[in-house]
Design an enzyme around this catalytic site. Structure first.
Site, short mmCIF file in Angstrom:
data_model
loop_
_atom_site.label_atom_id
_atom_site.label_comp_id
_atom_site.label_asym_id
_atom_site.label_seq_id
_atom_site.Cartn_x
_atom_site.Cartn_y
_atom_site.Cartn_z
CG ASP A 89 -2.40 -0.16 0.81
OD1 ASP A 89 -2.67 -0.32 -0.39
OD2 ASP A 89 -3.28 -0.15 1.69
CG ASP B 223 -0.25 -8.59 10.43
OD1 ASP B 223 -1.10 -8.64 9.52
OD2 ASP B 223 -0.55 -8.32 11.61
CG ASP C 120 5.06 -7.61 12.17
OD1 ASP C 120 4.15 -8.37 11.79
OD2 ASP C 120 4.88 -6.71 13.00
CG ASP D 34 -8.30 -9.03 13.38
OD1 ASP D 34 -9.17 -8.25 13.82
OD2 ASP D 34 -7.10 -8.98 13.74
#
Length: 668
Positions: free
Chosen positions: A156, A203, A205, A299
């Site tokens: 993004d 994600d 990370d 989520d």
């Protein structure tokens, strides 16, 4: 004296129940959990009945004291509701590992061409390469037929360097024309350009272990399963662990939820998706119109929306990924404020726990964000009660005598602390757990209030992580609150010691108040230590004892390994021709390292008082396949940073050291 011994009898009964019964039972059996939770609920109910009939209703309507007593009782009622929901949830427990074992052979007993296709989504906004590369390399290394696996990096920020990196590694770089609806919108765009039967989300990370798909996909043999969630584990210490200096002694703050609460919720079929480290059925996502965009916690809302359509979430409590915990206090609170606001937002949505179609009453109750709403209000009130009493004389209840308070309140505290010690033996310690909760209160309570009043007033904010995430000096806001409350509490104690300045007219509650105030000061003092940021390493090392060959002939033992450095034990008399040496370690192509330091003993990683070895600090800058191989070696299943048990003695000494200024930088 006799009356106090009689008053302690209920507490003794509670302690005996746990020591003679509960602590000798398996905490994973349904009947033992249910019986223990019912017992604790009965003790709490006894206390609440006493509170209402003996300490609230008798309070005369004579001014401010009347409203203060009823206000605090209202807060206790909220806490009681939260505890009831917690006890109900924790009264069951399920371990899905055996089910995964049983389902896997049938699911994978077919040609690779017949297996379902899987798309891995890695949504990213501003994470640097040192964060993203681990996730991308790990996702591409998943143990699954390559023709059935695609990795999509959903960028993004539209970064050219990331596109080039993805092209080199074999991942698909995806951008979109705008950033509407933040992470949820990014993943919905990913759905529009992909076609896999299942969508795994990590994600930016989080690094998946190679076995992730092998362990999670078999659950989808049941067509009613929409999502399989796995726990989130971390390869670095969170800022609370780091700032208190207890990285090796105290588990990360999320272990209580992922290790204990999530499996219990799953036993009731009210488990929910936590975003990263999950995999979803595309058919189920299509049924709800993609990832919901109405909340900043897409989520949780995805789970609720799927429940509306008859799909369930399963929780597999196995370590199948490893990620980066929030590294600074700023990141810590950005993350938790987002979770809090998102949970409260669901109360106002058409697909939330109140208005969502297809949910039964039990599901609606279990998805209410009561914990977010209640816990910080209760903690703040706990800090405020002795201050108000010491400065104004307003007692929190219509007080009878100390013995009666001991008879009814002590059993509740004992039951709760012993229950947590049994349910979470390596995840909970009353004093430290309370201090961590108090530390978060000053930031989170305003978020709770603002979210209830204006739930959709704050946009999605990405948690800052990685090399661009600078460590601040200290949390001025929280420390100011903590210092002010310590000062008010301590001064209140001092004022009431001197008869000429005493503010308390009726001293019957004073003994309890003095003990309460003293305990609050200790808890606040520990919380204050968490306000001061300590230095951190960008690439945390993993403790190990693994053979290493140096310069093709010298065998050493690696006692810690990181992506940029390792510490190797070699015999004292070992000599090298130069600082640059060849290094060979299992699963990684040979590479060149530089010896930058030699020490006689490594704290925590080597044998104490070891006089037979030197410890070489070998630094390196890996590239290409060697770096990818080291990423796979370290982050895809072979290493762990978990704290296996709480060493209470060492923890106490470490906190004492921090209080007196011990602030050494943690190194590899």
């Amino acid at each position: 004296m006799v009356q106090y011994l009689v008053a302690l009898a209920p507490t003794a009964l509670v302690v005996a129940f746990f020591l003679l019964g509960t602590f000798n039972w398996s905490r994973h059996r349904t009947w033992t959990r249910a019986l223990t939770c019912v017992f604790v609920l009965a003790v709490a109910g006894r206390y609440l009945y006493w509170r209402l009939t003996e300490t609230v209703l008798p309070q005369p309507a004579d001014g401010l004291g009347f409203y203060w007593v009823w206000f605090l009782f209202g807060i206790e009622l909220l806490a009681f509701v939260d505890i009831v929901l917690f006890l109900v949830a924790m009264s069951r427990f399920v371990d899905r590992s055996a089910q995964a074992d049983a389902l896997a052979p049938a699911f994978f007993d077919r040609d690779a061409s017949d297996l379902p296709s899987v798309d891995v989504f890695i949504p990213t906004y501003n994470e640097p390469l040192d964060v993203l590369e681990r996730t991308i390399v790990g996702a591409l290394s998943l143990d699954y037929p390559k023709e059935k696996l695609k990795v999509y990096v959903l960028d993004d920020k539209r970064r050219d360097w990331l596109r080039e990196f993805c092209e080199r590694k074999g991942a698909i770089h995806v951008v979109r024309p705008d950033n509407s609806h933040a992470k949820a919108g990014n993943m919905n765009h990913g759905l529009s350009v992909s076609s896999g039967d299942f969508i795994a989300v990590f994600d930016a990370d989080f690094v998946p272990y190679r076995a992730f798909l092998r362990r999670t996909l078999p659950f989808f043999s049941d067509e009613t399963i929409g999502i399989v969630q796995t726990p989130q584990h971390f390869f670095n210490a969170d800022p609370i662990q780091t700032n208190l200096g207890i990285e090796r002694l105290w588990p990360d703050e999320q272990r209580l939820f992922f290790d204990e609460m999530a499996p219990s919720r799953d036993a009731w079929d009210v488990s929910f998706c936590c975003g990263s480290c999950s995999i979803a059925r595309r058919k189920a996502l299509d049924a709800i119109g993609g990832f919901p965009t109405e909340s900043i916690t897409e989520d949780l809302l995805t789970t609720l929306s799927m429940l509306n359509k008859g799909y369930k979430t399963r929780y597999l409590n196995e370590r199948l990924s490893m990620g980066l915990a929030a590294e600074t206090l700023e990141g810590y609170f950005v993350q938790r404020e987002r979770w809090c606001q998102g949970g409260i937002q669901t109360l106002y949505l058409h697909n939330g726990p109140i208005r969502g179609p297809g949910l039964n009453l039990f599901q609606r109750l279990m998805f209410l964000p009561t914990s977010w709403v209640v816990q910080y209000v209760v903690r703040f009130a706990t800090l405020l009660v002795p201050i108000v009493y010491l400065w104004t004389g307003l007692a929190p209840l219509h007080f009878t005598d100390v013995a009666e308070l001991v008879s009814y309140q002590f059993p509740v505290l004992a039951a709760y602390f012993l229950l947590m010690a049994w349910l979470t033996p390596t995840r909970y310690l009353p004093l430290v757990s309370s201090a961590v909760g108090v530390f978060a209160t000053f930031r989170m309570l305003p978020t709770v209030i603002s979210s209830l009043v204006r739930p959709f007033g704050k946009p999605f904010k990405v948690t800052p992580k990685g090399s661009g995430n600078e460590t601040g000096l200290y949390d001025v806001y929280s420390f100011t609150w903590i210092a002010a409350l310590i000062a008010l509490t301590a001064t209140g104690l001092l004022v009431n010691i001197v008869p000429e300045f005493q503010r308390i007219e009726d001293g019957r509650f004073s003994v309890v108040a003095f003990w309460w105030a003293g305990l609050n000061i200790v808890v606040l003092a520990i919380a204050a230590l968490a306000c001061f940021e300590r230095p951190r390493r960008l690439l945390d090392a993993f403790a190990t004892r693994e053979s290493v060959i140096l310069d093709d002939e010298i065998i050493g033992e690696a006692v810690s390994v990181a992506l940029d450095k390792m510490v190797v034990a070699v015999p004292v008399k070992t000599r090298f021709a130069s600082q640059e040496i060849a290094v060979r370690i299992a699963d990684v192509p040979a590479f060149t390292g530089e010896i930058r330091a030699v020490t006689r003993r490594r704290r925590r990683l080597a044998r104490a008082h070891d006089t037979r070895h030197h410890y070489l600090h070998v630094h390196y800058d890996l590239e290409g396949e060697a770096r990818d191989a080291m990423i796979r070696k370290l982050y895809t299943g072979g290493y762990s940073q978990d704290v296996a048990r709480i060493d209470k003695s060492a923890l106490s000494w470490r906190l004492l050291g921090r209080a007196f200024g011990a602030n050494r930088r943690r190194t590899a």
